[in-house]
Design a protein around this motif. Structure first.
Motif, PDB file in Angstrom:
ATOM      1  N   PHE A  27       0.822  -1.211   0.000  1.00 50.02           N
ATOM      2  CA  PHE A  27       0.000   0.000   0.000  1.00 50.02           C
ATOM      3  C   PHE A  27       0.860   1.267   0.000  1.00 50.02           C
ATOM      4  O   PHE A  27       0.455   2.282  -0.566  1.00 50.02           O
ATOM      5  CB  PHE A  27      -0.937  -0.005   1.211  1.00 50.02           C
ATOM      6  N   ARG A  28       2.032   1.209   0.617  1.00 48.44           N
ATOM      7  CA  ARG A  28       2.913   2.379   0.568  1.00 48.44           C
ATOM      8  C   ARG A  28       3.284   2.688  -0.886  1.00 48.44           C
ATOM      9  O   ARG A  28       3.274   3.844  -1.313  1.00 48.44           O
ATOM     10  CB  ARG A  28       4.174   2.114   1.387  1.00 48.44           C
ATOM     11  N   ASP A  29       3.623   1.633  -1.666  1.00 49.67           N
ATOM     12  CA  ASP A  29       3.967   1.850  -3.065  1.00 49.67           C
ATOM     13  C   ASP A  29       2.768   2.362  -3.866  1.00 49.67           C
ATOM     14  O   ASP A  29       2.904   3.276  -4.690  1.00 49.67           O
ATOM     15  CB  ASP A  29       4.487   0.555  -3.677  1.00 49.67           C
ATOM     16  N   LEU A  30       1.613   1.778  -3.633  1.00 49.10           N
ATOM     17  CA  LEU A  30       0.431   2.224  -4.376  1.00 49.10           C
ATOM     18  C   LEU A  30       0.112   3.692  -4.085  1.00 49.10           C
ATOM     19  O   LEU A  30      -0.304   4.444  -4.978  1.00 49.10           O
ATOM     20  CB  LEU A  30      -0.774   1.348  -4.030  1.00 49.10           C
ATOM     21  N   HIS A  31       0.316   4.106  -2.839  1.00 47.55           N
ATOM     22  CA  HIS A  31       0.071   5.507  -2.488  1.00 47.55           C
ATOM     23  C   HIS A  31       1.133   6.425  -3.101  1.00 47.55           C
ATOM     24  O   HIS A  31       0.802   7.477  -3.662  1.00 47.55           O
ATOM     25  CB  HIS A  31       0.059   5.679  -0.972  1.00 47.55           C
ATOM     26  N   GLU A  32       2.393   6.024  -3.017  1.00 55.52           N
ATOM     27  CA  GLU A  32       3.464   6.874  -3.532  1.00 55.52           C
ATOM     28  C   GLU A  32       3.393   6.987  -5.046  1.00 55.52           C
ATOM     29  O   GLU A  32       3.730   8.033  -5.615  1.00 55.52           O
ATOM     30  CB  GLU A  32       4.823   6.328  -3.102  1.00 55.52           C
TER      31      GLU A  32
END
Length: 773
Positions: A372-377
């Motif tokens: 989710f961190r990657d999807l948000h960034e």
């Protein structure tokens, strides 16, 4: 299929002069035979072919002439005239079979040729032994190859590939090609038998229908690799090495890396939208392939959990903080096998249904945090929660995790060291009938035992990674001017899991073993380093390939355990390559002159001391010694000698209040019964319970008979301990603080008016004799 026949000019000795002069396209290539041809072929016998030869007299000319030309173009060695008769017999069999099938050999399928050739020479001789010579079968294969384009060698069983290749290409051309390949592979250390390697090269030349190595391009080799004939008798394993040699000669690109399986298994049991997001992330992430694959597996598990428990959340953009809380709770209660796509391996190991370990739970939460961190960034989905907080590992799980090095017991490690230092040729492991040189095995074994490096780092050590220094100056490793004990051996470690390349000191025994291997190491081609994507000369390379990082676990450690007579597992689990790293680090941390945590951090190549704490563990012996050296008991407790008046006790005087125990203060005696509770015990104020030794009463007490000496342990307060440890200043402060504190007799030291005297309670050693058995 258009087939051609090689010219006899190939026997000239120059492979470049080899040609195909006869164009069979001008031959009558009708598949079906005419009625007249059928009548002639139906009456044909092998004796007619023997008597009349390969002429148009016994059979139709359009069938005989190509067979005759093929026979004449075969390469013959001197003194093999009888072989010509076998070739004629084989041609007769081809003509007879044309009559039986009603088709010319131009129309035969691979199965038709294979049926005539047969699966074995023994079966062929049984069928035809009374009519033709037993050695006609190899010539049938030659006719099938030249006239029928037959390369389905897997259908005809065993036969001599070199013999066929030399007959159709010429001995000089074949030997030239084989010699170049064998020379390169021999220099690299390949130990395949020369006959096996020659057969493999000839198989490849035959499938490519040319003896020219320059025609074995990357595309040609790819086509050869895909043919069914290469999947028989392990030819594919030889093709990889031959491909390397061709690449070294400049005829082809290096072979592709072997792949384990066609690719990742499709995600099942999850919604299509979730699976698509996972695959998109997997294709975009910059994590290493191995880590990405493990993350993908956990994300697939999350998708199956969503489908079962939260079907209303089919995609990442629908996740909320409540969804995160549900996943954290599910992980905390999850068991092995839950929401898994495959459970066969878990069942065979007896793990199915067992609770997850704290480390596994932490990993199952770490993966969606990163996802989710990657999807948000990357701004693929709107941010509705903070993954670092919503998916953090619960404190109850974190409390169960921490540094726990799986150190190998000292006695087992000592035996493994002995085994590694005494490896003999009889101990060497073998695989597929081959073995690595003894120098390589000894070097990689001592590297595992002394370097304290990960198995991947050991496998990726570079050639020339050992250097020697004396007083900071480089010296040759074989220098006779400096004693071995005075030289420092340095090991250059390549870029690794957590950092860049660095240098560390190692035991000279390791340096000598590596130099012994480098002295006999065959020249190897540069090999691609998958971590740095650069070509490098690896130290542990043989047969043009790097020693696998699994070689230590799968081969070296079992060999050492057998030699040392120890099991391959202990109470902490299997003895693995990584446990040696923890063992060596712990021994350096607990040595007589130990390395500090920061020094050990540099030696192991860690980024932080916290990472080093996962490898270095203080042993109980070191901890006990440190505890004794700290003097906790001696620092916090003092012993004082006590005289017990046995007469006063026996007569009952003690019960009436008379003194019966006397605490030795050095300068006098204290008769206070609760001496250990007296605040003035170290600064006696000479109250009524005090008796000076110089007084007549004190002298009479010492002269008494029937006195029993005993020891009493007196715990010290912080002020008293400071007076003992810090000297006169702290003692003066203690005396000042006690000035107005009442003594056991009632008055304070100020009221008594006599200067207090310090009593440093002594430490008295107690030696106990062992109890007699």
């Amino acid at each position: 299929m258009t087939a051609t026949i090689p010219s006899a000019s190939a026997d000239s000795g120059d492979a470049a002069a080899w040609t195909w002069p006869l164009d069979l396209a001008r031959c009558d290539r009708r598949a079906l035979v005419t009625g007249t041809e059928a009548n002639v072929l139906s009456t044909l016998e092998i004796e007619q072919v023997r008597r009349l030869g390969l002429t148009s007299a016994p059979a139709p000319r359009r069938l005989v002439e190509p067979l005759a030309h093929a026979r004449e173009c075969l390469q013959w060695t001197p003194g093999t005239s009888h072989q010509r008769r076998f070739a004629r017999d084989a041609a007769g069999l081809v003509l007879i079979r044309c009559g039986e099938l009603g088709r010319s050999f131009w129309g035969w399928s691979d199965e038709d040729w294979a049926d005539l050739i047969n699966r074995s020479g023994a079966e062929f001789r049984r069928l035809w032994g009374g009519q033709i010579g037993p050695n006609a079968r190899p010539f049938l294969i030659a006719y099938a190859y030249l006239l029928g384009g037959f390369t389905a060698f897997e259908q005809v069983g065993r036969f001599q590939r070199p013999t066929l290749a030399r007959r159709v290409f010429g001995q000089a051309a074949v030997d030239d090609a084989v010699g170049k390949i064998v020379a390169i592979l021999g220099d690299w250390g390949y130990q395949r038998g020369p006959d096996r390697l020659t057969s493999a090269v000839c198989q490849i030349l035959l499938l490519n229908r040319s003896p020219r190595l320059e025609e074995l391009t990357s595309s040609a080799l790819a086509a050869i690799r895909a043919t069914p004939a290469m999947h028989e008798n392990q030819w594919a394993s030889d093709l990889h090495g031959i491909h390397r040699a061709l690449a070294a000669l400049g005829h082809a690109e290096p072979p592709p890396s072997p792949r384990h399986g066609p690719g990742p298994t499709a995600i099942e049991g999850a919604s299509g939208s979730w699976a698509d997001w996972v695959e998109r992330w997997h294709a975009t992430s910059t994590l290493t392939p191995k880590v990405r694959a493990s993350y993908r597996s956990v994300l697939a598990k999350i998708g199956r959990w969503l489908a079962a428990e939260h079907p209303d959340v089919p995609a990442p953009e629908h996740w909320t903080r409540q969804t995160c809380a549900s996943w954290v709770a599910a992980v905390d209660r999850m068991r092995v096998g839950d929401f898994s796509q495959w459970t066969a391996g878990m069942r065979s190991q007896g793990r199915i249904g067992k609770p997850l370990t704290p480390q596994a739970k932490s990993g199952y939460l770490k993966v969606p945090r990163a996802f989710f961190r990657d999807l948000h960034e990357w701004e693929w989905i709107p941010q509705r929660f903070n993954p670092a907080h919503a998916l953090r590992t619960p404190r109850s799980v974190q409390a169960l995790m921490g540094p726990d090095p799986r150190v190998i017991a000292d006695d087992i490690w000592a035996k493994l060291l002995w085994a590694g230092l005494n490896v003999e040729p009889g101990d060497l492991p073998t695989a597929d009938g081959r073995t690595y040189p003894a120098e390589l095995i000894r070097a990689i074994t001592l590297t595992w035992l002394f370097a304290g490096q990960r198995s991947d780092e050991i496998a990726r050590l570079r050639l020339g990674c050992i250097r020697w220094q004396h007083d900071g100056m480089p010296i040759p490793g074989d220098s006779g001017e400096v004693l071995a004990r005075d030289a420092v051996c340095l090991l250059d470690v390549p870029t690794h899991k957590t950092g860049t390349a660095f240098t560390k000191p190692v035991d000279p025994l390791l340096g000598q073993a590596i130099e012994a291997w480098q002295a006999v190491r065959p020249n190897q081609p540069a090999i691609l380093d998958p971590k740095t994507n650069e070509r490098a000369d690896f130290l542990f390379a043989f047969r043009a390939r790097r020693v696998s990082k699994h070689y230590i676990n799968e081969t070296v450690i079992p060999m050492l355990c057998r030699k040392a007579g120890v099991p391959t597992a202990d109470v902490r689990g299997n003895i693995t390559s990584h446990r040696a790293r923890s063992t060596i680090a712990s021994q350096l941390y607990n040595a007589k002159e130990p390395m500090t945590l920061f020094e050990l951090q540099e030696w192991l190549g860690h980024r932080t001391p916290e990472a080093t704490a996962h490898y270095a563990k203080i042993t109980p012996n070191t901890l006990a010694k440190a505890y004794n050296d700290a003097g906790y008991f001696a620092r916090n407790v003092r012993t004082v000698e006590v005289l017990v008046d046995r007469d006063a006790v026996a007569s009952g005087a003690a019960a009436n209040g008379d003194p019966w125990q006397y605490y030795d203060l050095g300068h006098g005696w204290c008769t206070y019964t609760f001496f250990e509770q007296c605040q003035h015990r170290m600064a006696c104020a000479r109250c009524d319970f005090y008796t000076p030794k110089a007084s007549s009463k004190g002298q009479l007490l010492e002269a008494k008979e029937n006195l029993q000496k005993m020891l009493a342990a007196i715990p010290l307060t912080d002020d008293e301990r400071a007076a003992v440890d810090d000297g006169q200043a702290a003692l003066d402060q203690l005396l000042e603080r006690l000035t107005d504190i009442p003594t056991p007799a009632g008055p304070t030291p100020r009221q008594i008016g006599i200067p207090a005297q310090a009593t440093l309670l002594p430490i008295i050693e107690i030696n106990r004799k062992p109890t007699e058995q």
